[in-house]
Enzyme design. Structure first.
Site, PDB file in Angstrom:
ATOM      1  N   ARG A  61      17.889  11.383  36.014  1.00 22.38           N
ATOM      2  CA  ARG A  61      17.303   9.666  36.552  1.00 22.38           C
ATOM      3  C   ARG A  61      16.124  10.518  36.113  1.00 22.38           C
ATOM      4  NH1 ARG A  61      19.008  10.848  42.943  1.00 22.38           N
ATOM      5  NH2 ARG A  61      17.995  13.086  42.023  1.00 22.38           N
ATOM      6  N   LYS A 169      31.863  23.429  38.417  1.00 29.70           N
ATOM      7  CA  LYS A 169      32.623  23.987  40.637  1.00 29.70           C
ATOM      8  C   LYS A 169      31.713  23.281  41.135  1.00 29.70           C
ATOM      9  CE  LYS A 169      30.197  27.316  42.445  1.00 29.70           C
ATOM     10  NZ  LYS A 169      30.206  29.037  42.892  1.00 29.70           N
ATOM     11  N   HIS A 199      33.032  29.799  35.815  1.00 34.07           N
ATOM     12  CA  HIS A 199      32.573  31.022  35.506  1.00 34.07           C
ATOM     13  C   HIS A 199      32.761  32.075  35.000  1.00 34.07           C
ATOM     14  CE1 HIS A 199      29.996  31.106  38.381  1.00 34.07           C
ATOM     15  NE2 HIS A 199      29.505  32.268  38.334  1.00 34.07           N
ATOM     16  N   LYS A 203      33.524  35.841  32.342  1.00 31.47           N
ATOM     17  CA  LYS A 203      32.686  36.887  32.248  1.00 31.47           C
ATOM     18  C   LYS A 203      33.594  38.309  31.085  1.00 31.47           C
ATOM     19  CE  LYS A 203      30.795  36.709  36.621  1.00 31.47           C
ATOM     20  NZ  LYS A 203      29.378  37.275  36.357  1.00 31.47           N
ATOM     21  N   GLU A 237      25.713  39.262  47.673  1.00 32.14           N
ATOM     22  CA  GLU A 237      24.634  39.394  46.882  1.00 32.14           C
ATOM     23  C   GLU A 237      23.678  40.366  48.138  1.00 32.14           C
ATOM     24  OE1 GLU A 237      24.103  35.657  45.049  1.00 32.14           O
ATOM     25  OE2 GLU A 237      26.290  35.550  45.713  1.00 32.14           O
ATOM     26  N   ASP A 256      32.477  28.592  48.224  1.00 35.51           N
ATOM     27  CA  ASP A 256      31.227  28.793  47.280  1.00 35.51           C
ATOM     28  C   ASP A 256      32.146  29.902  46.518  1.00 35.51           C
ATOM     29  OD1 ASP A 256      29.356  27.637  45.690  1.00 35.51           O
ATOM     30  OD2 ASP A 256      27.947  29.666  46.767  1.00 35.51           O
ATOM     31  N   HIS A 261      36.223  31.326  42.528  1.00 32.50           N
ATOM     32  CA  HIS A 261      35.605  32.356  41.363  1.00 32.50           C
ATOM     33  C   HIS A 261      36.479  33.642  42.134  1.00 32.50           C
ATOM     34  CE1 HIS A 261      32.281  30.483  40.043  1.00 32.50           C
ATOM     35  NE2 HIS A 261      31.869  30.928  41.362  1.00 32.50           N
ATOM     36  N   LYS A 361      26.443  36.538  52.152  1.00 29.48           N
ATOM     37  CA  LYS A 361      25.460  37.040  51.021  1.00 29.48           C
ATOM     38  C   LYS A 361      23.939  37.894  51.548  1.00 29.48           C
ATOM     39  CE  LYS A 361      24.559  32.877  48.767  1.00 29.48           C
ATOM     40  NZ  LYS A 361      23.920  32.700  46.734  1.00 29.48           N
TER      41      LYS A 361
HETATM   42  N1  LIG Z   1      23.138  26.031  39.654  1.00 30.18           N
HETATM   43  C1  LIG Z   1      23.546  26.744  39.560  1.00 30.18           C
HETATM   44  O1  LIG Z   1      23.546  28.196  39.003  1.00 30.18           O
HETATM   45  C2  LIG Z   1      25.653  26.316  39.054  1.00 30.18           C
HETATM   46  C3  LIG Z   1      26.234  27.329  39.507  1.00 30.18           C
HETATM   47  C4  LIG Z   1      27.202  27.030  39.397  1.00 30.18           C
HETATM   48  C5  LIG Z   1      28.127  25.557  39.139  1.00 30.18           C
HETATM   49  N2  LIG Z   1      27.004  24.739  39.435  1.00 30.18           N
HETATM   50  C6  LIG Z   1      26.704  23.329  40.205  1.00 30.18           C
HETATM   51  O2  LIG Z   1      26.577  22.402  39.005  1.00 30.18           O
HETATM   52  C7  LIG Z   1      26.249  21.041  38.993  1.00 30.18           C
HETATM   53  C8  LIG Z   1      24.174  20.597  38.491  1.00 30.18           C
HETATM   54  O3  LIG Z   1      23.517  21.878  39.928  1.00 30.18           O
HETATM   55  P1  LIG Z   1      22.572  22.819  39.719  1.00 30.18           P
HETATM   56  O4  LIG Z   1      22.060  23.511  39.952  1.00 30.18           O
HETATM   57  O5  LIG Z   1      21.778  22.393  38.237  1.00 30.18           O
HETATM   58  O6  LIG Z   1      21.942  20.682  41.065  1.00 30.18           O
HETATM   59  P2  LIG Z   1      20.649  20.721  40.268  1.00 30.18           P
HETATM   60  O7  LIG Z   1      19.147  21.486  40.309  1.00 30.18           O
HETATM   61  O8  LIG Z   1      19.966  19.134  41.916  1.00 30.18           O
HETATM   62  O9  LIG Z   1      20.210  19.168  39.084  1.00 30.18           O
HETATM   63  C9  LIG Z   1      20.839  18.190  39.584  1.00 30.18           C
HETATM   64  C10 LIG Z   1      21.290  17.225  38.597  1.00 30.18           C
HETATM   65  O10 LIG Z   1      21.381  15.901  38.285  1.00 30.18           O
HETATM   66  C11 LIG Z   1      21.043  15.162  38.377  1.00 30.18           C
HETATM   67  N3  LIG Z   1      21.119  13.486  38.564  1.00 30.18           N
HETATM   68  C12 LIG Z   1      21.246  13.554  39.972  1.00 30.18           C
HETATM   69  N4  LIG Z   1      21.682  12.414  40.515  1.00 30.18           N
HETATM   70  C13 LIG Z   1      21.671  11.333  39.486  1.00 30.18           C
HETATM   71  C14 LIG Z   1      21.774   9.915  39.059  1.00 30.18           C
HETATM   72  N5  LIG Z   1      22.609   9.497  40.729  1.00 30.18           N
HETATM   73  N6  LIG Z   1      21.380   9.815  38.062  1.00 30.18           N
HETATM   74  C15 LIG Z   1      21.433  10.827  36.678  1.00 30.18           C
HETATM   75  N7  LIG Z   1      21.165  11.683  37.473  1.00 30.18           N
HETATM   76  C16 LIG Z   1      20.928  12.526  37.879  1.00 30.18           C
HETATM   77  C17 LIG Z   1      19.588  15.751  38.231  1.00 30.18           C
HETATM   78  O11 LIG Z   1      18.462  14.528  38.083  1.00 30.18           O
HETATM   79  P3  LIG Z   1      17.220  14.367  38.456  1.00 30.18           P
HETATM   80  O12 LIG Z   1      16.235  15.930  38.632  1.00 30.18           O
HETATM   81  O13 LIG Z   1      16.515  13.753  37.304  1.00 30.18           O
HETATM   82  O14 LIG Z   1      16.624  13.698  40.040  1.00 30.18           O
HETATM   83  C18 LIG Z   1      19.753  17.099  38.271  1.00 30.18           C
HETATM   84  O15 LIG Z   1      18.970  16.943  36.371  1.00 30.18           O
HETATM   85  C19 LIG Z   1      26.761  21.359  40.667  1.00 30.18           C
HETATM   86  O16 LIG Z   1      28.181  20.736  40.956  1.00 30.18           O
HETATM   87  C20 LIG Z   1      26.775  22.569  40.897  1.00 30.18           C
HETATM   88  O17 LIG Z   1      27.524  22.478  42.153  1.00 30.18           O
HETATM   89  C21 LIG Z   1      25.309  25.038  39.780  1.00 30.18           C
END
Ligand SMILES: NC(=O)c1ccc[n+]([C@@H]2O[C@H](COP(=O)([O-])OP(=O)(O)OC[C@H]3O[C@@H](n4cnc5c(N)ncnc54)[C@H](OP(=O)(O)O)[C@@H]3O)[C@@H](O)[C@H]2O)c1
Lengths: 513, 342
Positions: A61, A169, A199, A203, A237, A256, A261, A361
């Site tokens: 966004r 996921k 993921h 590994k 963790e 989670d 996993h 955790k």
């Molecule tokens: N973070 C990790 O380490 C991790 C690990 C495994 C899996 N995941 C999975 O990966 C996915 C992303 O995780 P994340 O941690 O990266 O989440 P995040 O930090 O909350 O990021 C979400 C992203 O989605 C965008 N977004 C949200 N609503 C939107 C909309 N209506 N239109 C367009 N873009 C939108 C946000 O944009 P803006 O910032 O511009 O609002 C941001 O770029 C999730 O499904 C999570 O479960 C994450």
């Protein structure tokens, strides 16, 4: 002609090469993109594993220019790339292929703009119309994105090009929502185009379980109920929710970690040997194992599953907040920050062998491992006189360490030097680092290359995801309808007492990893 | 340099002492974090690598130091000294490095020996006692003058894999004979001249990946390989044999000299059928022009160091059926060239 039927292919020598293509990341301003995806791409560029002309189109966004996006991603590489030096030239080459288009995923115009960008890139960077879409945004948007890609006619390519989609996921938040998502996907993408990521399967050490089991002849004959008494899988963790309390509050350890996993690890440990290391055969065997997990009745859940939540505590002079005191968390939260389950598998190989799985955790330390506990020797001649059979030490144990220090340890008994037959447990220890000096690729590097080259072996499939939801579904039902006495374990401990009791009922105990 | 009695048990004792001193040196360093009780030095070994080198070889050390990072080994560097007098020497050192971003040093042991040609027959029993049990043994004949040295057969006999380099070799029949002779029993021979062709072969394969390419592959009729240099390089025959083997047809092969170069090398491969042709041409030292029908593309073959070539070879310790078929087919190609009017 597919690459494998090309008469000039030499599988022994030729590296799998990524053909020219573009990667579209939805959620490009998010945490996953910064922490994992872009550092993995930088690392692949560093190893010259990306094709010339490779392009990334980021979407989220927040308004940003291409240049601002590149700068942000550069910062991410500097901050999150491990074990690889930063080289400006490599980064600049990669950065020229990074583009950014802001837009709301609920808006159809967003997809038309992305489509126009991809067409422009196809000409300027010769990507051949090959595109990998990556869903790295909130799971609640997944269906909208899939629909949007379908309406914009981006899912079906022409001219021998390919289109694929990686789904991050969590794949649903329960069995029903996973099925809903699964039903929405085929309206736009064929199953072969879909790469559901877990993921842990990427590994190196998890892949090594297959090498260990099926590349050697000495372990597999013992790998069954006749020799193995139990299996323990631990993913602990030491950290808490680290600012992600609001997200974690809705998820919990069972959803989670265990549903995805750890059940995938369990499937890898327990599956039958596949005929070949290929997507179809490996996934068939994993899916078969997951479907063989015995479903719990509600009464069985109470005996075989334990939920925990950490409370506040002081560790080493430092005050650690309890889960309910973390920011963004409801002070009454019923979230499981710890979950332990005893699964059993209904097949000949594993009948009666408990698979103890736990994840939590704020535990004593960060460790992920798999411990295979063998039966005790049927008779020990060292139990008489002044001998010591060391029966207190327990039977043989094989530990496959996933992190932090990847390796394999076998515990067995040996004679204590000196007179008399006094036995002591000793360890035969293998560290991957001592045989393979080179760095192991991070899971996201492996998985990105796999998706870009069309190899789905390490990705999960619809039937696998649904089977693992089915395995935890009764536990979720019971836990949702039970008010739990939380907090029930101290930060820095190995979890609640009820979890020890769960193993105690079968005459077992958790090992200390 | 004189002769000292060198025995495996003495060298192994020296290695033990070396590890002890490495451990002591490291004890003065701050402890490794995160792994209680972990040693700051990790001893790494996945094979025994014997490198046989000429006296004046000053660059081999650098190559081996790089190589052990991806293939940790017990290194045995055998220098064949000039001179007729008997001469034997041995010493031990360690190759250590700190992986980027890690705090634990990784070390491999290196045993350096030297022997004059007359003393070479005394070496195999020493090396036999130094081989790491139950792990693969590779022998790299690096010295240019060592390839046809029968005194080394005893050392080669200890290896599961022999690595030679036919780049620069002019007498191809003798070289192929040598390779075939040593490819005995379970031992495999590989040639860095073949390893250098991996990029060529990948580039050729890519031109046939799609459906049009598949059809074209079926219609290919002729192979023309152009080289530069004073003699036909082995790589020209390797490529020709590989192309024939891959297509499972005895296509007509032309190997043609088109110019000079300091070291003989292939500079262009043309695969022709009636309607179109496919070619790969090295335009400068590294730039490569790919042409398939109406499609032209450009790529770069990075110049590979000896370390990179060896790294690839040591990753293929099992059978390499493609190379084995190529080796089997080269003598017939050589015979065809000899029979052809020049
Ligand atoms: N973070 C990790 O380490 C991790 C690990 C495994 C899996 N995941 C999975 O990966 C996915 C992303 O995780 P994340 O941690 O990266 O989440 P995040 O930090 O909350 O990021 C979400 C992203 O989605 C965008 N977004 C949200 N609503 C939107 C909309 N209506 N239109 C367009 N873009 C939108 C946000 O944009 P803006 O910032 O511009 O609002 C941001 O770029 C999730 O499904 C999570 O479960 C994450």
């Amino acid at each position: 002609m597919t690459p494998s039927s090309n008469p000039f292919r030499d599988a022994t020598r030729f590296e799998r090469r990524v053909r020219p293509c573009a990667l579209v990341i939805f959620g490009a301003n998010g945490d996953l993109t910064k922490r994992k995806l872009i550092p993995a791409l930088y690392r692949l560029a560093y190893e010259h594993r990306l094709p010339p002309g490779f392009a990334v189109v980021g979407n989220s966004r927040t308004e940003m220019t291409h240049e601002q996006f590149r700068d942000k991603m550069r910062e991410a590489v500097l901050e999150f790339t491990e074990e690889t030096p930063f080289e400006e030239k490599i980064w600049n080459d990669l950065a020229t292929g990074l583009y950014y288009d802001s837009g709301d995923l609920k808006d159809a115009g967003c997809y038309t703009r992305i489509k126009a960008r991809l067409q422009e890139i196809e000409h300027s960077r010769q990507t051949g119309g090959n595109i990998l879409f990556y869903l790295s945004t909130q799971p609640s948007h997944y269906r909208a994105v899939i629909h949007g890609l379908g309406v914009a006619n981006l899912a079906k390519p022409g001219n021998g090009a390919w289109r694929r989609i990686v789904v991050e996921k969590p794949f649903g938040h329960d069995l029903a929502s996973a099925r809903e998502l699964d039903d929405a996907i085929p309206r736009v993408f064929n199953e072969e185009q879909v790469y559901r990521i877990d993921h842990y399967l990427g590994k190196e050490t998890v892949q090594n379980i297959l090498a260990f089991r099926f590349g050697n002849s000495i372990f597999e004959p013992l790998w069954n109920r006749n020799y193995i008494s139990s299996v323990q899988i631990t993913a602990a963790e030491s950290i808490g929710v680290e600012g992600r309390g609001a997200y974690y509050q809705e998820a919990g350890a069972l959803r989670d970690m265990i549903q995805n996993h750890l059940l995938q690890i369990m499937a890898t440990v327990a599956m039958e040997p596949p005929a070949a290391f290929e997507a179809q055969t490996v996934r068939d065997e994993r899916a078969k194992l997951l479907r063989s997990i015995r479903p719990f009745t509600h009464d069985e859940v109470r005996l075989n599953a334990v939920a925990g939540q950490y409370g506040p505590c002081r560790v080493g002079g430092q005050a650690l907040a309890g889960f309910r005191e973390e920011s963004g968390v409801n002070p009454e939260a019923q979230t499981d920050t710890y979950a332990a389950v005893t699964f059993t598998v209904d097949n000949w190989r594993w009948a009666g062998v408990p698979f103890y799985i736990r994840s939590g955790k704020r535990m004593t330390k960060r460790v992920t491992d798999i411990a295979i506990r063998f039966h005790s020797a049927p008779h020990s001649p060292f139990q008489t006189g002044n001998h010591d059979s060391a029966s207190w030490a327990g039977p043989n144990l094989l530990v496959l360490r996933v992190q932090p220090e990847e390796g394999i340890t076998l515990r067995f008994l040996s004679k204590l030097p000196g007179s008399g037959m006094k036995l002591r447990p000793v360890e035969m220890d293998f560290k991957y680092g001592s045989s393979f000096g080179m760095r192991s690729p991070a899971a996201y590097e492996t998985l990105l290359v796999d998706a870009l080259t069309g190899d789905a072996t390490l990705y999960t499939r619809r039937d696998m995801v649904e089977a693992s939801w089915e395995a935890v579904h009764p536990i979720m039902e019971v836990w949702q309808n039970t008010k739990k006495e939380f907090p029930n374990y101290e930060a820095g401990s190995w979890g609640p007492k009820a979890s020890d009791e769960m193993l105690g009922r079968r005459g077992h105990s958790w090992r200390v990893p | 340099m004189g002769t000292t009695a060198i025995s495996p048990s003495r060298i192994l004792k020296d290695l033990d002492a070396l590890w002890l001193s490495l451990g002591e040196e490291q004890q003065h360093e701050p402890p490794v974090s995160g792994a209680p009780g972990a040693s700051p030095v990790l001893r790494a070994c996945a094979m025994t690598l014997i490198a046989v080198v000429d006296t004046d070889d000053v660059t081999v050390g650098e190559t081996l130091a790089m190589l052990v990072r991806s293939h940790p080994s017990r290194l045995i560097v055998l220098t064949v000294t000039s001179g007729d007098a008997p001469s034997l020497q041995a010493g031990v050192t360690a190759q250590c490095w700190m992986p980027f971003g890690k705090r634990q040093q990784i070390c491999c042991e290196q045993i350096s020996m030297s022997a004059s040609r007359v003393s070479l027959q005394e070496i195999p029993p020493v090396i036999r006692g130094l081989i790491v049990p139950d792990l693969p043994v590779a022998c790299w004949l690096r010295g240019r003058n060592l390839i046809q040295t029968p005194e080394l057969d005893g050392v080669i006999g200890l290896a599961d894999k022999l690595i030679v380099d036919s780049g620069g070799v002019a007498d191809l029949s003798a070289q192929i004979g040598y390779i075939s002779t040593h490819e005995a029993g379970a031992r495999r021979v590989c040639d860095l001249a073949w390893t250098r062709l991996t990029r060529w072969r990948e580039a050729i394969a890519q031109l046939f990946d799609d459906a049009v390419g598949a059809e074209r592959a079926r219609r290919l009729e002729r192979i023309r390989i152009e080289y530069q240099g004073a003699h036909v390089p082995m790589s020209a025959y390797y490529l020709a044999a590989w192309l024939r083997h891959s297509l499972a047809r005895s296509l007509k092969v032309e190997i043609v000299r088109v110019g000079d170069f300091e070291r003989a090398r292939v500079c262009s491969v043309h695969l022709a059928e009636q309607a179109t042709d496919v070619s790969i041409t090295v335009t400068t030292d590294r730039d490569v022009q790919l042409h398939a029908g109406a499609r032209d593309a450009h790529t770069v073959f990075p110049r590979l160091s000896e370390y990179e070539l060896l790294r690839e070879e040591l990753s293929v310790l099992g059978p390499d059926s493609v190379y084995e078929s190529v080796i089997a087919a080269v003598p017939a190609l050589l015979a065809e060239s000899e029979a052809a009017p020049s």
